[in-house]
Design an enzyme around this catalytic site. Sequence first.
Site, PDB file in Angstrom:
ATOM      1  N   ASP A   1       0.817  -1.212   0.000  1.00  0.00           N
ATOM      2  CA  ASP A   1       0.000   0.000   0.000  1.00  0.00           C
ATOM      3  C   ASP A   1       0.853   1.265   0.000  1.00  0.00           C
ATOM      4  OD1 ASP A   1       0.954  -0.423   2.568  1.00  0.00           O
ATOM      5  OD2 ASP A   1      -1.009  -0.621   3.497  1.00  0.00           O
TER       6      ASP A   1
ATOM      7  N   ASP B   1      -7.469  -2.225  14.362  1.00  0.00           N
ATOM      8  CA  ASP B   1      -8.853  -2.550  13.997  1.00  0.00           C
ATOM      9  C   ASP B   1      -8.929  -3.825  13.152  1.00  0.00           C
ATOM     10  OD1 ASP B   1      -7.863  -1.720  11.556  1.00  0.00           O
ATOM     11  OD2 ASP B   1      -9.306  -0.107  11.241  1.00  0.00           O
TER      12      ASP B   1
ATOM     13  N   HIS C   1      -7.155  -4.501  10.425  1.00  0.00           N
ATOM     14  CA  HIS C   1      -6.921  -4.379   8.978  1.00  0.00           C
ATOM     15  C   HIS C   1      -5.600  -5.010   8.555  1.00  0.00           C
ATOM     16  CE1 HIS C   1      -5.038  -0.140   9.625  1.00  0.00           C
ATOM     17  NE2 HIS C   1      -4.045  -0.956   9.323  1.00  0.00           N
TER      18      HIS C   1
ATOM     19  N   GLU D   1      -9.638  -1.694   5.505  1.00  0.00           N
ATOM     20  CA  GLU D   1     -10.318  -1.329   6.747  1.00  0.00           C
ATOM     21  C   GLU D   1     -11.555  -2.199   6.954  1.00  0.00           C
ATOM     22  OE1 GLU D   1      -8.722   0.318   8.670  1.00  0.00           O
ATOM     23  OE2 GLU D   1      -8.046   2.282   7.978  1.00  0.00           O
TER      24      GLU D   1
HETATM   25  C1  GLP Z   1      -0.610   0.585   8.491  1.00  0.00           C
HETATM   26  C2  GLP Z   1      -0.242  -0.315   7.318  1.00  0.00           C
HETATM   27  C3  GLP Z   1      -0.415  -1.774   7.646  1.00  0.00           C
HETATM   28  C4  GLP Z   1       0.211  -2.104   8.979  1.00  0.00           C
HETATM   29  C5  GLP Z   1      -0.440  -1.270  10.052  1.00  0.00           C
HETATM   30  C6  GLP Z   1       0.111  -1.546  11.445  1.00  0.00           C
HETATM   31  O1  GLP Z   1      -1.951   0.862   8.579  1.00  0.00           O
HETATM   32  N1  GLP Z   1      -1.007  -0.001   6.154  1.00  0.00           N
HETATM   33  O2  GLP Z   1       0.147  -2.572   6.590  1.00  0.00           O
HETATM   34  O3  GLP Z   1       0.086  -3.468   9.250  1.00  0.00           O
HETATM   35  O4  GLP Z   1      -0.205   0.097   9.737  1.00  0.00           O
HETATM   36  O5  GLP Z   1       1.292  -0.833  11.637  1.00  0.00           O
HETATM   37  P1  GLP Z   1       2.280  -0.995  12.855  1.00  0.00           P
HETATM   38  O6  GLP Z   1       3.081  -2.200  12.527  1.00  0.00           O
HETATM   39  O7  GLP Z   1       3.100   0.243  12.857  1.00  0.00           O
HETATM   40  O8  GLP Z   1       1.457  -1.174  14.058  1.00  0.00           O
END
Ligand code: GLP
Length: 260
Positions: A67, A136, A138, A143
């Site tokens: 992404d 959440d 995702h 989402e």
């Molecule tokens: C973002 C990314 C996800 C990732 C999530 C959690 O939203 N798009 O791919 O898994 O953050 O991030 P973190 O690892 O910093 O908690």
Amino acid sequence: MEVVVLPTYAEMSKAAAQIVADVLNTKPNAVLGMATGSTPLGLYQELVRMHREEGLDFTQVTTFNLDEYVGLRPNHSQSYHYFMQENFFKHVNMAAGNIYIPSGTTSNYRSFCEWYERRIQECGGIDVQILGIGSDGHIAFNEPGSSLSSRTRLKTLAQSTIEDNARFFERKEDVPIYAITMGVGTILEARTLVLCASGQNKAAAVAAMVEGPVTSMNTASALQLHPEARVFLDESAAGHLKMREYYDWVKKMKPGAPKV
Ligand code: GLP
């Protein structure tokens, strides 16, 4: 789904990195699906260490990132392009032409997304997809409410995600509202999924993903539909799991299991 709980973040990262290294050692031109966020940092550091100390080779590897934020140029310090460059690509021997990351600044998102999906297919599909999980539930930026058969597309971020990710920006208002993301359906087509989660703030989402129903309300729960989904957790992310004893038992018995 294989659930492996390790005592620390460092051990979790090493175990997940080993899966990637094993694939590269048997298929040097593998296609890797890359994730961003703070969770996979340890995994990337371990791959960089293996590259430096053990000669793990990336010259034939192709990568596709999950992404990117809409509106951020590749050189923006919070773009996922920048993240990947700083935390991984510049430390290994990847060919620049083999790196694919969704564009946050294309003039035509629809055709870009179609091209991205096509490119994944043309490169032979993703062998190992690295994933994190949002609080959440995702995966990538799918989402709650995202179709479990969704493809790469533009998504509006949940307000809770904007709040979670505000820690990386100067002001909450600077967090982009939209992102371009692989869909859940795109992710499920990868041959192996490796999801890492660390920390107490992920424990509820992790329990819902592993032990709850398959639902678009927690898009990570779609991993239950995948035949090769491997989940690596540290102690605190595993804190809400009800079947914990079983996962530990499976891990302990694994070395003695008949080879398949
Ligand atoms: C973002 C990314 C996800 C990732 C999530 C959690 O939203 N798009 O791919 O898994 O953050 O991030 P973190 O690892 O910093 O908690």
